[in-house]
Scaffold this active site. Structure first.
Site, short mmCIF file in Angstrom:
data_model
loop_
_atom_site.label_atom_id
_atom_site.label_comp_id
_atom_site.label_asym_id
_atom_site.label_seq_id
_atom_site.Cartn_x
_atom_site.Cartn_y
_atom_site.Cartn_z
N GLY A 7 0.85 -1.04 -0.05
CA GLY A 7 -0.08 -0.18 -0.06
C GLY A 7 0.72 1.32 0.01
O GLY A 7 1.26 1.69 1.07
N GLY A 9 -0.11 4.37 -1.06
CA GLY A 9 -0.92 5.65 -1.38
C GLY A 9 -0.05 6.95 -0.60
O GLY A 9 0.82 6.80 -0.35
N MET A 11 -0.46 7.95 2.69
CA MET A 11 0.25 7.49 3.43
C MET A 11 1.36 6.75 3.48
O MET A 11 2.42 6.84 4.06
CB MET A 11 -0.90 6.99 4.70
CG MET A 11 -1.75 7.98 5.35
SD MET A 11 -0.91 8.82 6.61
CE MET A 11 -0.77 7.95 8.06
N GLY A 12 1.03 5.56 2.80
CA GLY A 12 2.13 4.49 2.57
C GLY A 12 3.05 4.95 1.92
O GLY A 12 4.53 4.65 2.13
N ARG A 31 -0.71 -1.53 -6.13
CA ARG A 31 -1.55 -1.90 -7.44
C ARG A 31 -1.03 -1.07 -8.69
O ARG A 31 -1.13 -1.29 -9.74
CB ARG A 31 -3.03 -1.61 -7.34
CG ARG A 31 -3.58 -2.76 -6.31
CD ARG A 31 -5.26 -2.77 -6.27
NE ARG A 31 -5.36 -1.24 -5.77
CZ ARG A 31 -6.68 -0.70 -5.55
NH1 ARG A 31 -7.81 -1.53 -5.71
NH2 ARG A 31 -7.00 0.61 -5.15
N ASN A 85 -6.02 2.32 8.95
CA ASN A 85 -7.31 2.50 9.93
C ASN A 85 -8.31 1.36 10.01
O ASN A 85 -9.22 1.56 9.70
CB ASN A 85 -7.85 3.74 9.30
CG ASN A 85 -7.10 4.91 9.60
OD1 ASN A 85 -6.41 5.29 10.66
ND2 ASN A 85 -7.06 6.09 8.72
N SER A 111 -1.02 7.91 13.60
CA SER A 111 -1.19 9.37 13.54
C SER A 111 -0.24 10.18 12.93
O SER A 111 1.04 9.86 13.17
CB SER A 111 -1.73 9.76 14.87
OG SER A 111 -2.17 11.18 14.80
N LYS A 163 -5.73 4.13 18.88
CA LYS A 163 -5.91 4.98 17.78
C LYS A 163 -7.15 5.52 17.58
O LYS A 163 -7.46 6.76 17.37
CB LYS A 163 -5.44 4.57 16.29
CG LYS A 163 -5.54 5.47 15.13
CD LYS A 163 -4.80 6.78 15.49
CE LYS A 163 -4.78 7.46 14.20
NZ LYS A 163 -5.87 7.47 13.03
N HIS A 166 -7.82 8.08 20.24
CA HIS A 166 -7.13 9.15 19.89
C HIS A 166 -8.00 10.09 19.01
O HIS A 166 -8.30 11.38 18.99
CB HIS A 166 -5.96 8.86 19.05
CG HIS A 166 -5.45 9.86 18.48
ND1 HIS A 166 -5.55 10.41 17.08
CD2 HIS A 166 -4.13 10.96 18.85
CE1 HIS A 166 -4.99 11.32 16.66
NE2 HIS A 166 -3.90 11.77 17.87
N ASN A 167 -8.51 9.39 18.05
CA ASN A 167 -9.47 10.14 17.12
C ASN A 167 -10.65 10.67 17.48
O ASN A 167 -11.21 11.79 17.22
CB ASN A 167 -9.79 9.23 15.74
CG ASN A 167 -8.52 9.32 14.80
OD1 ASN A 167 -7.46 9.10 15.24
ND2 ASN A 167 -8.80 9.20 13.54
N GLU A 170 -9.93 13.73 19.43
CA GLU A 170 -9.83 14.59 18.22
C GLU A 170 -10.91 15.13 17.83
O GLU A 170 -11.15 16.29 17.95
CB GLU A 170 -9.05 14.06 17.23
CG GLU A 170 -8.52 14.84 15.95
CD GLU A 170 -8.28 14.03 14.81
OE1 GLU A 170 -7.10 13.11 15.05
OE2 GLU A 170 -8.82 13.97 13.83
#
Lengths: 292, 292, 292, 292
Positions: A7, A9, A11-12, A31, A85, A111, A163, A166-167, A170
């Site tokens: 992955g 993307g 983030m990755g 991909r 996530n 995060s 996490k 955490h969100n 947030e």
């Protein structure tokens, strides 16, 4: 150390970059073959030495299929880390599925958003202590410098649970700041709202990174005229409220924050149609006729 | 019995009618001379016998001026009743002001809306027991038939306080029903929402007059397509929350109901602009550009 | 008509009685053999003619096992009705499971509590129209007299969904009344609180059956001195909030009502410990030392 | 520069010290003569040169009397600064009262608590620009070093309004963190809660000074066993909600935070007594008998 990363993307891709800057070799798979370092999962596995560490950074719905693809390719003692996530309730299932083949699993809540590449990613990890220890060089490279930003939160699922919370927090923090901002904007006597937020960056009880971000946003657009009052939610807020409800934990501010986002996305509020209809019925109060 | 009635608007006009149907003679006064029975306060006072009873049904901001006009015209033992939507904190002041001239005061919270003429007005009255007793024929004529619909709630202010709380409760009830309706409307498997509400009129825990009104509204417009999700608030909801805050009483549902109305009237939510701005800052999440 | 009824507890026992009063023959089955009319499921099935109608009134965790026991005993065209407090998401699964054997399924949300035997049970039913029609005599006997109290809410699950929403609304209504009562009790000038509630039974916007019940409760105990501020929740409130969260529907008052119950059951609030701890850290505000 | 400072309590005493460290001469006055530099207001005024600057750091109820004492002693052009936790609605009245004698007024909201002596006090000031400029050396000495921590928020009252909103936000932030902490504590799989909070200090969206304080609190007492879940409120939270209600601004999280504190201080919840009473009435649900 060499690690597999599935992955690449938004983030990755940044995480591959940060890992490499931190001295970790990365074999990336995506991909999009133009950015991939391996042609498929089998190729990725072949390019790693045991005990392999493979970090998944894929959308939630892709996690189970990827794990099913990986299991027959991996060997006992290899480690799969779900850094996406994912919902914490999935982790124990994935851990059990991989354990049938002697493969280890960790869940890692992450995060940091777009700032993670530079500042590091805060990591919350769930799973056995010894497996965490083996994967520690990966965490070290991803986390922020300094003493904070990494925690072994508990057993399988605890990383994603932490996490999620955490969100949830947030959501509540953002809503509280936003309510305060709306109130200041509504005042006749307060004239320097962006300056107030900026001043709060030192010496106040409410100084925070989110406050710093608000200051940045208000520098660009002092009354946020350019921005619509429309806020998505990314799942963790919903999970937090649902988990709290299931566990009997009262979360009034987190729930209120989530509901405020729901309302922000409605063209018109069905509930308020009904309130207006009732007022009309008992009091003869005029209703506004829908323009749709 | 003969009573003076100042203010012959939507509410006051119907009350005159109901009083007359109940055998009470009414001398009405209004700025609209076509519907008035007296030319001014002095004329109205002259047309009443002592101890006079004068019912005020005027907007909140007109109450003090009218009382100031009346005081020199009245005699000790006369009774002024404020039947409007006045704030309970005003009542003790008006009572003290009139008491200086030996004039009695009662506050009367009134519920019933457009249905009051036929069904009677629920009355919540504050002031001394003996004064309530003197004015009782007026209350008897206005209240619903049967044993309910009138209460001597306590000392000066208690009538309007009770009415305020009545309306605060009303806000919460309406919002709860409205949320349930929205949820039913949002379901794929529920197809007969108006029928559900109608069925709830018997045998359920939630049967009520408000439910009956919802059924009427849904008969006209099964999805409330014609109505905008826009709801005014008339003051008592705000007073309820403010009183609760001042008295240290938690009122989460009443406050939530009030805030939902505030939001319903906003073109765009400033708070949600800020939430969107923060999400954009930390996560690179796209914002919706304002169309204004 | 003859019907099978499995589960003869507080609710089921009264339903058998009401069915019999309504001219429906009932073969009841319970783990308590002294009150059973059949020795087991096979015996119960044998005592019914096809198309059989079997009403389940068992705890939520018993529904699936009972359905598994029944399926091999029943014939195509027979009807199983789940009248218990089942979660609406279970219904489609039970319907599909029974459909494999040609057996029909209906879900029936039921309201009425201890008053149902006399007043009738409000029924909200989900499933195909034709199956509802076949079972209609059972519903007719259970429902209140008059035109209300029964609805075919939609397809499988809609009955329990509607009942869940009914209960969610109920939570909000109760909380709103309770907040108003607390506010009246906290006032110095309001002296006649039970009388206020009684007076509200006619002519007000907030008159309802719940209000009638409050009046009854206050007649026994005018300040509720004998009752602890401790309220259980029975599942449907949680499901309502969770469903709303999953469907993106804002339910601020229903959620607030649920959280108030959670708090009412806590010996001490962990969240408020943390708030106190923070106040102590930044302001030197004293904390109360735990007595535990 | 020399400044008068009236009120040398916990806050005022530290402010005198910080002013002196910053090179500002201070003539302090307190009811406790042992710590006073002047015997009374007249003596204090006599010890200052014009244009005098006098900072009030007295309880809210003492502000008006002190201003009434000062006015005849002061000269046109002198400046009175109310640095206490005064309500913003009082400021315009005090400004007008002093203006009758040609005396200037500023309101200064102050944040910093017990940490202010070392870190500086965040200051939010309301009043005319030129008066702010004259008093600037005082603000410079009190505020934190660096570019933040001081703002001229607007006209009279804006300083206290901004401070009030600051505290309202603070309530919401604290509650959101506290809810998250309660949820983590309630989880079976999360074992290292204090470590999670510590890890969040870097790389996360929710890092803040309040988070740092939570970490300190959890270092002393990992489950806060020693602390009662009992939280006072200091007025500004109530004012924030009341101001929002009056201004039509929805503040669901700030209100929820305030109500949570109210509940934390109740021995038993009247509202929940009523909810329990209603459940008992309609469902035969047992109530818990009060132990009082």
């Amino acid at each position: 150390m060499r690690v597999g990363l599935i992955g690449l993307g938004k983030m990755g891709g940044n995480m591959r970059e940060r890992l490499r800057r931190g001295g970790v070799e990365v074999v990336g798979l995506d991909r999009n073959k133009e950015i991939s370092d391996a042609v498929d999962e089998a190729d990725l596995v072949a390019k790693l030495d045991g005990p392999r560490v493979i970090w998944l950074m894929v959308p939630i719905q892709a996690v189970t299929p990827v794990i099913e693809t990986l299991r027959p390719l991996l060997s006992p003692g290899d480690i799969v880390i779900d850094g996406g996530n994912s919902k914490w309730t999935h982790d124990a299932k994935h851990a059990a599925y991989l354990a049938e083949a002697g493969i280890e699993f960790l869940d890692a809540g992450t995060s940091g958003g777009v700032w993670g590449l530079e500042n590091g990613y805060a990591l919350m990890v769930g799973g056995p202590e010894s497996v965490v220890a083996t994967a520690m060089p990966v965490f070290e490279a991803l986390k922020p410098e300094g003493e904070f930003g990494f925690v072994h939160a508990g057993s399988h699922g605890a990383g994603h649970f932490a996490k999620m919370v955490h969100n949830g927090i947030e959501y509540g923090l953002m809503q509280a700041y936003a309510e305060g901002w709306e109130l200041l904007e509504a005042s006749d006597i307060v004239t320097n709202v962006p300056e107030i937020f900026e001043s709060w960056r030192e010496g106040t009880v409410i100084r925070s990174w989110l406050l710093d971000l608000m200051v940045l946003a208000l520098q660009d657009d002092p009354h946020l005229d350019e921005i619509e009052g429309y806020a998505e939610d990314s799942g963790e807020g919903r999970w937090t409220v649902n988990a709290a409800v299931d566990m009997g934990v009262p979360v009034p501010t987190i729930a209120a924050s989530l509901f405020a986002r729901f309302v922000s996305r409605q063209e018109d509020s069905p509930a308020m149609k009904m309130v207006a209809a009732m007022r009309n019925q008992f009091g003869g109060h005029a209703v506004q006729v829908s323009k749709d």
